[in-house]
Design an enzyme around this catalytic site. Structure first.
Site, PDB file in Angstrom:
ATOM      1  N   GLY A 149       0.812  -1.210   0.000  1.00 42.78           N
ATOM      2  CA  GLY A 149       0.000   0.000   0.000  1.00 42.78           C
ATOM      3  C   GLY A 149       0.842   1.255   0.000  1.00 42.78           C
ATOM      4  O   GLY A 149       1.336   1.706  -1.033  1.00 42.78           O
ATOM      5  N   CYS A 150       1.031   1.827   1.176  1.00 45.76           N
ATOM      6  CA  CYS A 150       1.678   3.134   1.269  1.00 45.76           C
ATOM      7  C   CYS A 150       3.164   3.089   0.967  1.00 45.76           C
ATOM      8  O   CYS A 150       3.727   4.076   0.489  1.00 45.76           O
ATOM      9  CB  CYS A 150       1.414   3.734   2.644  1.00 45.76           C
ATOM     10  SG  CYS A 150      -0.343   4.080   2.916  1.00 45.76           S
ATOM     11  N   VAL A 151       3.830   1.958   1.231  1.00 46.22           N
ATOM     12  CA  VAL A 151       5.243   1.855   0.864  1.00 46.22           C
ATOM     13  C   VAL A 151       5.386   1.859  -0.652  1.00 46.22           C
ATOM     14  O   VAL A 151       6.197   2.606  -1.216  1.00 46.22           O
ATOM     15  CB  VAL A 151       5.885   0.598   1.479  1.00 46.22           C
ATOM     16  CG1 VAL A 151       7.307   0.420   0.962  1.00 46.22           C
ATOM     17  CG2 VAL A 151       5.885   0.677   3.001  1.00 46.22           C
ATOM     18  N   THR A 154       4.543   5.313  -2.145  1.00 47.03           N
ATOM     19  CA  THR A 154       5.622   6.261  -1.874  1.00 47.03           C
ATOM     20  C   THR A 154       6.841   5.942  -2.725  1.00 47.03           C
ATOM     21  O   THR A 154       7.514   6.851  -3.227  1.00 47.03           O
ATOM     22  CB  THR A 154       5.981   6.232  -0.378  1.00 47.03           C
ATOM     23  OG1 THR A 154       4.827   6.601   0.386  1.00 47.03           O
ATOM     24  CG2 THR A 154       7.112   7.188  -0.066  1.00 47.03           C
TER      25      THR A 154
END
Length: 209
Positions: A149-151, A154
């Site tokens: 997800g966020c990794v 980013t």
């Protein structure tokens, strides 16, 4: 994954960019909900946090900027947009919910920057890229939750903003090993170098020296 498929990817994508000269370390969304078995965000990722904290210690010793991200939503969720609409666990990141607090064992220091976000990427809708550029940063070391997800979000945005991107394998975690492994594989193929904690700490020690 079969040897033939690994060979196929190696031929197509087998390139490493290596570490940069002026890195920053980013700890992505180490929120308490991922560590609380009573919360449906729980992911059993204690090892990832422990790894990230070791990398953080090495980064601080080397004088490398450390940035922590969290997700903070307005009480009426007006800033959550379609991400809040689609992603059920986003309700834990409404301001004041203890599941959105920093994980136990992670206390931001005064010399660390906190970037609060409303979406998956630490770059989307924030001043992170401008901040890194103003600091002279050429590369980012990514740790955090969750890998898929966020990794990953980013990671893709870091590369697209012109930063050499390194993902520290042991310092990232997900609620299931399959998306964790698949996303590490894909990031390493296309967007970043996936590196070990040991190699990252050795690199930071060399910078310190």
């Amino acid at each position: 994954m079969s040897d033939d498929l690994n060979d196929n990817y190696q031929r197509a994508y087998g390139r490493s960019v290596g570490f940069g000269q002026r890195p920053a370390l980013i700890l992505i969304d180490f929120a308490q909900g991922y560590f609380d078995p009573a919360c449906d965000l729980y992911a059993g990722v204690d090892d990832a946090l422990a790894s990230a904290l070791r990398v953080r210690e090495a980064a601080k010793a080397a004088g490398v900027p450390v940035i922590l991200t969290n997700v903070v939503l307005h009480p009426n969720c007006m800033d959550g947009g379609r991400f809040f609409e689609k992603s059920k666990p986003m309700r834990y990141f409404i301001r004041g919910n203890p599941m959105g607090d920093w994980a136990k064992g992670l206390v931001p220091d005064d010399d660390e920057l906190i970037v609060s976000k409303q979406y998956a990427s630490a770059f989307f809708g924030t001043s992170l890229a401008a901040t890194l550029t103003s600091l002279g940063v050429d590369s980012v070391l990514l740790t955090g939750l969750t890998t898929s997800g966020c990794v990953r979000a980013t990671c893709v945005d870091a590369m697209q903003h012109g930063f050499r991107t390194l993902v520290v394998e042991e310092a990232c975690g997900d609620r299931h090993p399959d998306p964790h492994r698949a996303n590490l594989f894909d990031m390493n193929a296309k967007y970043a170098d996936v590196v070990s904690e040991a190699d990252t700490i050795a690199y930071l020690a060399a910078l310190r020296a």
